[in-house]
Design an enzyme around this catalytic site. Structure first.
Site, PDB file in Angstrom:
ATOM      1  N   ILE A 274      12.166  -2.979 -14.049  1.00 10.80           N
ATOM      2  CA  ILE A 274      12.210  -4.406 -14.907  1.00 10.80           C
ATOM      3  C   ILE A 274      11.705  -4.198 -15.788  1.00 10.80           C
ATOM      4  CG2 ILE A 274      12.397  -6.627 -14.132  1.00 10.80           C
ATOM      5  CD1 ILE A 274      14.634  -6.312 -13.144  1.00 10.80           C
ATOM      6  N   SER A 275      11.365  -5.013 -16.657  1.00 13.50           N
ATOM      7  CA  SER A 275      10.611  -5.318 -18.244  1.00 13.50           C
ATOM      8  C   SER A 275       9.621  -3.698 -18.509  1.00 13.50           C
ATOM      9  CB  SER A 275       9.982  -6.574 -17.902  1.00 13.50           C
ATOM     10  OG  SER A 275       8.848  -6.514 -19.210  1.00 13.50           O
ATOM     11  N   LEU A 276       8.563  -3.781 -18.832  1.00 12.15           N
ATOM     12  CA  LEU A 276       8.213  -2.156 -18.922  1.00 12.15           C
ATOM     13  C   LEU A 276       8.490  -1.241 -17.653  1.00 12.15           C
ATOM     14  CD1 LEU A 276       5.383  -1.424 -20.182  1.00 12.15           C
ATOM     15  CD2 LEU A 276       3.677  -1.716 -18.559  1.00 12.15           C
ATOM     16  N   GLY A 278      11.105  -1.308 -17.252  1.00 13.91           N
ATOM     17  CA  GLY A 278      12.078  -0.179 -18.092  1.00 13.91           C
ATOM     18  C   GLY A 278      11.390   1.392 -18.660  1.00 13.91           C
TER      19      GLY A 278
END
Length: 442
Positions: A274-276, A278
């Protein structure tokens, strides 16, 4: 003298970009029409109580887990309306009061053997404690960070203890210590099921992962293993282990642990970042062949380049010039004394990367790129993107284009209400599409 003046001017412009959020390059999507007929940007429609983009996003983040039992909309709204916008102490005070009140309600319910209501309260309190702690990161030495985060974890553990063993805290062996996590099961039948391993990014916690991502996955038949790695959650706060770019060194021990769980079908393991995350998840699967499916939400190809984009007055040449770095750091440290947004951004980054100065932190992100390893990724990858992602714009498409493995691209739009970073505010829509795809993939 001329060089110093130019540097000061450059940094002043940089700080202006950071302060007003211009570097976030907000996308223009569909919107309403103003009285003068000009289109209204969709991000204006998605403001949640606050005008400040960061306050609005974090308030919506707190409320976004309501469908999965992590919040109640009325509680979030009534608390947000009490906060003085831009006042981090006000933010902390009001969210803490809410968390403590709901925590106490949970204790009262538990005392009367109403374990269902008690668990509901503990889940919400955990989320509210996490939300209260968020802006304290502007000063990583603030003792309230450990205290408030500790209450978030404590209340979640209370909720887990009321799950009849379906949410189990775990310690995953890692480099002479352990990584904290939770093993979450669909049921207690002992049946082998596909496993979804989930980790967050820059500022999430494993407790938030359960509320935002795991509940809908369990409903669809996936057992889930959540964990926090270097730079995250307990690992940075208590163990003081900093972020690292080579995330495969983190995920491989997690997979080693996972394949020994009796309910895990080792041939059907997926990884969601999730988020970073990624960036972190694709980096890991480039070296970990036991993971069959990877889902970066949203995809990140080059974190360093993205950070430089947000700070457009930085150049690589300046970062390699000690005199320029000294002047830059002096200016930023000066601005941090009076600008809470700048203080949060740089202090949080330095804390989690173990950097002593702003420029040292920016330089530490240089290895955070997939360009040299993306060709090694062989598993199936679903690259997720959000139309109005102001944190990582364009990164998901770059990653998708660079992949040579079996791949699909999933775009969430502003029109469907899911255009924010990681689909915050539209987690039901997000789960329907992502987990529906994952069910077919596994």
């Amino acid at each position: 003298m001329k060089s110093r003046l130019i540097t000061a001017v450059v940094i002043s412009i940089l700080l202006l970009f950071v302060a007003v959020g211009c570097a976030l390059s907000p996308g223009q999507g569909p919107g309403t029409t103003t009285e003068k007929g000009a289109p209204k940007p969709v991000e204006d429609l998605l403001k949640f109580v606050f005008n400040d983009p960061q306050y609005s996003f974090q308030a919506m983040r707190a409320a976004a887990v309501a469908p999965f039992g992590g919040a109640d909309i009325g509680e979030c709204l009534s608390t947000s309306y009490l906060i003085t916008e831009g006042d981090d102490e006000s933010w902390y005070r009001e969210w803490l009061k809410l968390a403590q009140r709901i925590d106490k309600k949970g204790q009262d319910f538990e005392a009367t053997k109403d374990t269902v209501s008690a668990q509901e309260c503990y889940f919400r309190a955990s989320n509210y404690y996490r939300t209260a702690e968020f802006f304290l990161h502007a000063n990583p030495q603030d003792t309230r960070i450990l205290q408030t985060w500790g209450k978030s974890r404590e209340t979640f553990l209370k909720a887990a203890s009321l799950s009849n063993g379906l949410i189990r805290p775990v310690e995953i062996p890692f480099e002479g210590t352990t990584l904290p996590g939770y093993y979450c099961q669909v049921d207690k039948t002992g049946a082998k099921r596909p496993l979804l391993i989930i980790h967050s990014g820059f500022d999430g916690t494993a407790e938030e992962l359960y509320l935002a991502n795991t509940v809908p996955a369990l409903k669809r038949g996936f057992n889930c293993l959540l964990f926090e790695g270097p730079g995250q959650g307990r690992v940075i706060r208590e163990q003081k282990i900093f972020f690292r770019y080579n995330w495969e060194t983190v995920v491989t021990p997690v997979v080693d642990y996972a394949v020994k769980l009796p309910e895990v079908d080792a041939g059907r393991i997926a990884l969601l970042g999730i988020s970073l995350g990624g960036y972190l998840a694709p980096r890991a699967v480039a070296f970990e062949p036991r993971i069959k499916v990877c889902i970066p939400n949203g995809g990140v190809y080059d974190f360093h380049a993205n950070l430089m984009r947000q700070m457009p007055m930085f150049t690589e040449a300046m970062l390699d010039n000690p005199q320029a770095c000294a002047e830059i750091d002096k200016t930023i440290f000066g601005e941090m004394k009076t600008n809470p947004n700048i203080r949060w951004v740089f202090n949080d980054g330095m804390w989690k990367f173990g950097a002593k100065t702003p420029t040292e932190w920016v330089k530490a992100t240089r290895p955070w790129t997939l360009k040299d390893v993306v060709s090694r990724i062989k598993c199936q990858v679903l690259v997720v993107d959000s139309e109005n992602d102001k944190d990582m714009p364009g990164q998901a498409k770059q990653l998708f284009d660079a992949l040579t493995c079996p791949k699909e691209f999933m775009l969430f739009t502003a029109e469907e209400g899911a255009g924010e970073h990681c689909q915050i505010g539209a987690l039901v829509i997000s789960a329907e599409r992502i987990y529906g795809w994952l069910q077919r993939a596994l």
